[in-house]
Design a protein around this motif. Structure first.
Motif, PDB file in Angstrom:
ATOM      1  N   ASN A  30      28.557   9.021 -27.329  1.00  0.00           N
ATOM      2  CA  ASN A  30      28.309   7.880 -28.212  1.00  0.00           C
ATOM      3  C   ASN A  30      27.693   8.355 -29.521  1.00  0.00           C
ATOM      4  N   PRO A  31      27.742   7.521 -30.570  1.00  0.00           N
ATOM      5  CA  PRO A  31      26.973   7.832 -31.772  1.00  0.00           C
ATOM      6  C   PRO A  31      25.491   7.973 -31.438  1.00  0.00           C
ATOM      7  N   VAL A  32      24.826   8.939 -32.047  1.00  0.00           N
ATOM      8  CA  VAL A  32      23.408   9.170 -31.769  1.00  0.00           C
ATOM      9  C   VAL A  32      22.578   7.931 -32.104  1.00  0.00           C
ATOM     10  N   SER A  33      22.939   7.263 -33.202  1.00  0.00           N
ATOM     11  CA  SER A  33      22.181   6.059 -33.589  1.00  0.00           C
ATOM     12  C   SER A  33      22.274   4.983 -32.506  1.00  0.00           C
ATOM     13  N   ALA A  34      23.442   4.852 -31.871  1.00  0.00           N
ATOM     14  CA  ALA A  34      23.591   3.867 -30.793  1.00  0.00           C
ATOM     15  C   ALA A  34      22.769   4.268 -29.572  1.00  0.00           C
ATOM     16  N   ASP A  35      22.767   5.569 -29.262  1.00  0.00           N
ATOM     17  CA  ASP A  35      21.960   6.034 -28.129  1.00  0.00           C
ATOM     18  C   ASP A  35      20.475   5.787 -28.378  1.00  0.00           C
ATOM     19  N   LEU A  36      20.008   6.091 -29.587  1.00  0.00           N
ATOM     20  CA  LEU A  36      18.588   5.902 -29.892  1.00  0.00           C
ATOM     21  C   LEU A  36      18.220   4.426 -29.870  1.00  0.00           C
ATOM     22  N   ALA A  37      19.102   3.575 -30.347  1.00  0.00           N
ATOM     23  CA  ALA A  37      18.834   2.137 -30.294  1.00  0.00           C
ATOM     24  C   ALA A  37      18.748   1.640 -28.850  1.00  0.00           C
ATOM     25  N   ARG A  38      19.430   2.343 -27.951  1.00  0.00           N
ATOM     26  CA  ARG A  38      19.404   1.954 -26.533  1.00  0.00           C
ATOM     27  C   ARG A  38      18.151   2.441 -25.831  1.00  0.00           C
ATOM     28  N   VAL A  39      17.686   3.671 -26.128  1.00  0.00           N
ATOM     29  CA  VAL A  39      16.582   4.260 -25.359  1.00  0.00           C
ATOM     30  C   VAL A  39      15.210   4.016 -25.984  1.00  0.00           C
ATOM     31  N   LEU A  40      15.154   3.804 -27.298  1.00  0.00           N
ATOM     32  CA  LEU A  40      13.847   3.646 -27.944  1.00  0.00           C
ATOM     33  C   LEU A  40      13.061   2.436 -27.448  1.00  0.00           C
ATOM     34  N   PRO A  41      13.676   1.262 -27.238  1.00  0.00           N
ATOM     35  CA  PRO A  41      12.876   0.119 -26.772  1.00  0.00           C
ATOM     36  C   PRO A  41      12.135   0.375 -25.467  1.00  0.00           C
ATOM     37  N   ALA A  42      12.733   1.155 -24.563  1.00  0.00           N
ATOM     38  CA  ALA A  42      12.053   1.460 -23.301  1.00  0.00           C
ATOM     39  C   ALA A  42      10.781   2.254 -23.546  1.00  0.00           C
ATOM     40  N   THR A  43      10.848   3.228 -24.453  1.00  0.00           N
ATOM     41  CA  THR A  43       9.669   4.024 -24.763  1.00  0.00           C
ATOM     42  C   THR A  43       8.657   3.224 -25.558  1.00  0.00           C
ATOM     43  N   VAL A  44       9.122   2.377 -26.472  1.00  0.00           N
ATOM     44  CA  VAL A  44       8.203   1.526 -27.236  1.00  0.00           C
ATOM     45  C   VAL A  44       7.429   0.608 -26.295  1.00  0.00           C
ATOM     46  N   GLU A  45       8.112   0.038 -25.322  1.00  0.00           N
ATOM     47  CA  GLU A  45       7.453  -0.850 -24.359  1.00  0.00           C
ATOM     48  C   GLU A  45       6.400  -0.084 -23.563  1.00  0.00           C
ATOM     49  N   LEU A  46       6.760   1.095 -23.090  1.00  0.00           N
ATOM     50  CA  LEU A  46       5.831   1.913 -22.314  1.00  0.00           C
ATOM     51  C   LEU A  46       4.651   2.377 -23.158  1.00  0.00           C
ATOM     52  N   ALA A  47       4.926   2.894 -24.353  1.00  0.00           N
ATOM     53  CA  ALA A  47       3.870   3.438 -25.201  1.00  0.00           C
ATOM     54  C   ALA A  47       2.933   2.345 -25.714  1.00  0.00           C
ATOM     55  N   THR A  48       3.465   1.165 -25.989  1.00  0.00           N
ATOM     56  CA  THR A  48       2.623   0.084 -26.513  1.00  0.00           C
ATOM     57  C   THR A  48       1.607  -0.370 -25.468  1.00  0.00           C
ATOM     58  N   LEU A  49       2.057  -0.587 -24.234  1.00  0.00           N
ATOM     59  CA  LEU A  49       1.116  -0.986 -23.188  1.00  0.00           C
ATOM     60  C   LEU A  49       0.125   0.136 -22.903  1.00  0.00           C
ATOM     61  N   ALA A  50       0.596   1.388 -22.906  1.00  0.00           N
ATOM     62  CA  ALA A  50      -0.304   2.517 -22.682  1.00  0.00           C
ATOM     63  C   ALA A  50      -1.350   2.612 -23.788  1.00  0.00           C
ATOM     64  N   MET A  51      -0.942   2.340 -25.029  1.00  0.00           N
ATOM     65  CA  MET A  51      -1.878   2.403 -26.135  1.00  0.00           C
ATOM     66  C   MET A  51      -2.926   1.293 -26.043  1.00  0.00           C
ATOM     67  N   LEU A  52      -2.497   0.116 -25.609  1.00  0.00           N
ATOM     68  CA  LEU A  52      -3.450  -0.978 -25.409  1.00  0.00           C
ATOM     69  C   LEU A  52      -4.475  -0.620 -24.340  1.00  0.00           C
ATOM     70  N   ILE A  53      -4.004  -0.054 -23.228  1.00  0.00           N
ATOM     71  CA  ILE A  53      -4.915   0.341 -22.159  1.00  0.00           C
ATOM     72  C   ILE A  53      -5.871   1.429 -22.640  1.00  0.00           C
ATOM     73  N   GLY A  54      -5.324   2.435 -23.316  1.00  0.00           N
ATOM     74  CA  GLY A  54      -6.158   3.528 -23.799  1.00  0.00           C
ATOM     75  C   GLY A  54      -7.195   3.081 -24.808  1.00  0.00           C
ATOM     76  N   THR A  55      -6.799   2.167 -25.700  1.00  0.00           N
ATOM     77  CA  THR A  55      -7.731   1.693 -26.728  1.00  0.00           C
ATOM     78  C   THR A  55      -8.806   0.802 -26.133  1.00  0.00           C
ATOM     79  N   LEU A  56      -8.404  -0.134 -25.278  1.00  0.00           N
ATOM     80  CA  LEU A  56      -9.367  -1.072 -24.700  1.00  0.00           C
ATOM     81  C   LEU A  56     -10.369  -0.383 -23.782  1.00  0.00           C
ATOM     82  N   LEU A  57      -9.990   0.755 -23.203  1.00  0.00           N
ATOM     83  CA  LEU A  57     -10.915   1.506 -22.356  1.00  0.00           C
ATOM     84  C   LEU A  57     -11.640   2.603 -23.134  1.00  0.00           C
ATOM     85  N   GLY A  58     -10.906   3.310 -23.980  1.00  0.00           N
ATOM     86  CA  GLY A  58     -11.467   4.483 -24.631  1.00  0.00           C
ATOM     87  C   GLY A  58     -12.486   4.177 -25.708  1.00  0.00           C
ATOM     88  N   VAL A  59     -12.226   3.156 -26.531  1.00  0.00           N
ATOM     89  CA  VAL A  59     -13.145   2.847 -27.630  1.00  0.00           C
ATOM     90  C   VAL A  59     -14.502   2.366 -27.111  1.00  0.00           C
TER      91      VAL A  59
END
Length: 280
Positions: A30-59
């Motif tokens: 597939n075009p790389v741009s199409a692949d990235l559009a497919r896989v990035l939301p999964a990582t954004v979802e994971l990283a965003t919740l992880a960042m919230l947990i890390g910030t709310l506990l770490g700070v």
């Protein structure tokens, strides 16, 4: 264009890049741009919740450690930060799966959602929790949340260790300033001194640290995604590297660079919210 001089090859690459063409991936066809559009939301979802947990506990943990400098809360926070920062994140992930999935059955296991719900949620944003809510499918939402919480907590604890150490260092620098002594002499409570004065002066520094940590989670969640079978950006980049798929690798690295620049610009823009001097 491999039969052309190197300068013309590069110029052709830049022309295609300006049109959003990152080439075609060997791994998927597939075009790389199409692949990235497919896989990035999964990582954004994971990283965003992880960042919230890390910030709310770490700070708060870093503030607590600094305000109890060289006492037992400080020692406890430093040990927790050291363990969280030095313990391999893949070991955390495997132990989490063993305890919370295999033994207790609380977590959802590997993948983003249960097998019974695969392909049942209409893709709108790519964020599975959001898409499940938009579709009104609460069963799929609960399944996605069960699968997301454990890897997000593993990443979040790793971020918590880093953020708590940085917050502690920033707070110790502020608590040694003369304005803090003046605030205490005026009779302000310790809570007002710590949170109302000292913490207000480290918010801009923390904003930069959080933005960079979030960018690191977006491109550095490779081991967690591998352990949990998470079909995200890290897994895609790793597979491309192992296959020698240079179009996918260059496109992924370029996207990571753009994300870091965007996060830094966003942090700079938010400075004006937290620091009146920036508005002046």
């Amino acid at each position: 264009g491999l039969d052309q001089p190197l300068a013309l090859q590069f110029a052709g690459y830049l022309r295609a890049l300006a049109q959003g063409d990152l080439g075609r991936a060997l791994l998927t066809g597939n075009p790389v741009s199409a692949d990235l559009a497919r896989v990035l939301p999964a990582t954004v979802e994971l990283a965003t919740l992880a960042m919230l947990i890390g910030t709310l506990l770490g700070v708060p943990l870093g503030v607590l450690a600094a305000s109890h400098h060289r006492r037992w809360p400080d020692h406890l926070a430093r040990v927790a930060g050291l363990l969280g920062h030095s313990t391999p994140v893949f070991w955390f992930g495997m132990m989490g799966l063993l305890v919370f999935y295999a033994w207790l059955g609380w977590a959802g296991g590997i993948g983003r959602i249960g097998l019974a719900f695969e392909g049942t949620v209409p893709v709108r944003s790519g964020l599975l929790l959001v898409d499940a809510l938009l579709a009104g499918d609460m069963a799929a939402f609960r399944s996605a949340l069960r699968h997301l919480l454990l890897p997000a907590c593993v990443l979040g604890l790793h971020s918590m260790a880093y953020l708590s150490r940085m917050t502690r260092a920033f707070m110790l620098a502020q608590l040694s300033q003369e304005y803090v002594t003046t605030a205490r002499v005026k009779g302000l409570s310790e809570r007002q001194v710590v949170w109302g004065h000292a913490f207000r002066n480290i918010r801009v520094q923390l904003l930069t640290i959080v933005a960079l940590a979030y960018g690191g989670l977006l491109e550095g969640a490779v081991l967690v995604e591998t352990v949990f079978g998470w079909p995200g950006f890290g897994s895609y980049l790793t597979g491309s590297l192992l296959l020698g798929d240079m179009n996918a690798v260059m496109g992924s690295v370029l996207v990571v660079g753009v994300l870091f620049v965007a996060l830094n610009l966003g942090a700079d823009a938010l400075y004006q919210v937290f620091d009146p001097r920036a508005r002046a």
